[in-house]
Design a protein around this motif. Sequence first.
Motif, PDB file in Angstrom:
ATOM      1  N   LEU A 245      64.202 -55.788   9.007  1.00 56.65           N
ATOM      2  CA  LEU A 245      64.865 -57.090   8.984  1.00 56.65           C
ATOM      3  C   LEU A 245      64.641 -57.736   7.619  1.00 56.65           C
ATOM      4  O   LEU A 245      63.500 -57.799   7.146  1.00 56.65           O
ATOM      5  N   PRO A 246      65.708 -58.251   6.967  1.00 55.45           N
ATOM      6  CA  PRO A 246      65.556 -58.831   5.636  1.00 55.45           C
ATOM      7  C   PRO A 246      64.499 -59.930   5.566  1.00 55.45           C
ATOM      8  O   PRO A 246      63.742 -60.012   4.589  1.00 55.45           O
ATOM      9  N   GLU A 247      64.422 -60.764   6.600  1.00 55.98           N
ATOM     10  CA  GLU A 247      63.447 -61.857   6.562  1.00 55.98           C
ATOM     11  C   GLU A 247      62.008 -61.339   6.593  1.00 55.98           C
ATOM     12  O   GLU A 247      61.098 -61.973   6.043  1.00 55.98           O
ATOM     13  N   ILE A 248      61.801 -60.174   7.222  1.00 58.90           N
ATOM     14  CA  ILE A 248      60.458 -59.582   7.224  1.00 58.90           C
ATOM     15  C   ILE A 248      60.187 -58.892   5.891  1.00 58.90           C
ATOM     16  O   ILE A 248      59.054 -58.925   5.386  1.00 58.90           O
ATOM     17  N   TRP A 249      61.204 -58.281   5.311  1.00 52.79           N
ATOM     18  CA  TRP A 249      61.052 -57.727   3.960  1.00 52.79           C
ATOM     19  C   TRP A 249      60.518 -58.809   3.017  1.00 52.79           C
ATOM     20  O   TRP A 249      59.578 -58.584   2.262  1.00 52.79           O
ATOM     21  N   GLU A 250      61.136 -59.978   3.067  1.00 44.60           N
ATOM     22  CA  GLU A 250      60.731 -61.066   2.182  1.00 44.60           C
ATOM     23  C   GLU A 250      59.290 -61.477   2.442  1.00 44.60           C
ATOM     24  O   GLU A 250      58.517 -61.761   1.515  1.00 44.60           O
ATOM     25  N   GLN A 251      58.908 -61.500   3.704  1.00 41.92           N
ATOM     26  CA  GLN A 251      57.574 -61.945   4.099  1.00 41.92           C
ATOM     27  C   GLN A 251      56.482 -61.042   3.528  1.00 41.92           C
ATOM     28  O   GLN A 251      55.362 -61.504   3.244  1.00 41.92           O
ATOM     29  N   MET A 252      56.776 -59.775   3.333  1.00 46.28           N
ATOM     30  CA  MET A 252      55.761 -58.827   2.885  1.00 46.28           C
ATOM     31  C   MET A 252      55.202 -59.185   1.509  1.00 46.28           C
ATOM     32  O   MET A 252      54.028 -58.911   1.220  1.00 46.28           O
ATOM     33  N   PHE A 253      56.006 -59.816   0.667  1.00 45.48           N
ATOM     34  CA  PHE A 253      55.558 -60.149  -0.687  1.00 45.48           C
ATOM     35  C   PHE A 253      54.531 -61.287  -0.681  1.00 45.48           C
ATOM     36  O   PHE A 253      53.859 -61.508  -1.684  1.00 45.48           O
ATOM     37  N   ASN A 254      54.415 -61.990   0.438  1.00 43.82           N
ATOM     38  CA  ASN A 254      53.404 -63.042   0.564  1.00 43.82           C
ATOM     39  C   ASN A 254      52.051 -62.491   1.007  1.00 43.82           C
ATOM     40  O   ASN A 254      51.058 -63.231   1.016  1.00 43.82           O
ATOM     41  N   LEU A 255      52.030 -61.222   1.392  1.00 45.27           N
ATOM     42  CA  LEU A 255      50.814 -60.649   1.969  1.00 45.27           C
ATOM     43  C   LEU A 255      50.061 -59.740   1.007  1.00 45.27           C
ATOM     44  O   LEU A 255      48.905 -59.394   1.257  1.00 45.27           O
TER      45      LEU A 255
END
Length: 345
Positions: A245-255
């Motif tokens: 999911l694109p929104e989860i892809w984006e979230q990974m860069f915060n981790l």
Amino acid sequence: MKMKAVRYYAPLDIRYEEVNVKEPAEGEVLVKVEAALTCGTDVKTFRRGHPLLIKETPSGFGHEFSGTICKLGEGVKNFEVGDRVVAANSAPCGECFFCERGEENLCENLYLLNGAYAQYITIPRLIVEKNLLKIPDDMPFAHAAFSEPLANVVHGIERTPIKPGDTVGIIGIGPIGLMFARLAKLKGARVIAMGRNPLKLKAARDFAHADEIIDLKKYPDPKDFVLSLTEGGRGLDVAVECVGLPEIWEQMFNLVRRGGTVHLFGGCSSGTSVNIDTRRIHYDEVNVVSVFHHTPKYFREALRLISTGEVEVEKLITKTMQMKYAKKALELHKNGEVIKVLLEN
């Protein structure tokens, strides 16, 4: 010769019906299906079709399986009737631009096989030559059927820079994410598994042996919690997305920490896009990895990992059903009521 098989007609329309068995042509083999598995890709195809797997209808369905050779086409070598085998769902041509460069998963002429939800399946020549393997006599057919999905993960793990002692976080713990977590543990990583489904959260501990389990129902934005589990709160050494999911892809860069790696393993729908802070990639030297499919090399390694017991794939089978109930099995998979369903004739 007739057989019973699941046939795909349209989204949400699959039928268990009698069809003709395709006799093996030159270089092909006919396999009696002993075990087949449900798969996330098959669930997506069941729901909305698939441009690569379903090119015409009605079509055979299913691609994770193992079985017994019951007939040989002319010219087949190295195999005999009665051999216990597992086949990948594809084979590279070996001659195109990408194959010549060792990137066989990107083969321009990649042949894809469908039709495992049936009593018999005919294996085409190219797969017989490159991706049909004999399985050990003591290996259950159900275990061998995991070779294809595990091969994708073996590819992914090899392309991911994980060192012993690294902290690896994985969001999305369906079968693929769980296997990724297990292989990360085998590489000596400290693994944080993140998901929402109680059944899969339990498997993250029992099967993957994850060190930390995070229920995303309690922590929908896991950033602060994940960072608190890393050295100095810097972030993960490796962050892996197995949802698609694109929104989860984006979230990974915060981790992920500076100098860390984001692996975007889950495939998103065609045409979607993501917004990423370019500063993170450039100034923080965040590496981005993404892999597709598998190769004959990874397929063989997957079978080896299963045969040695390093990956106890049987723990991912949470229900066994008859092949004629494949539609129900896919619905259970879609609803998160199972991890994998074993389908038997």
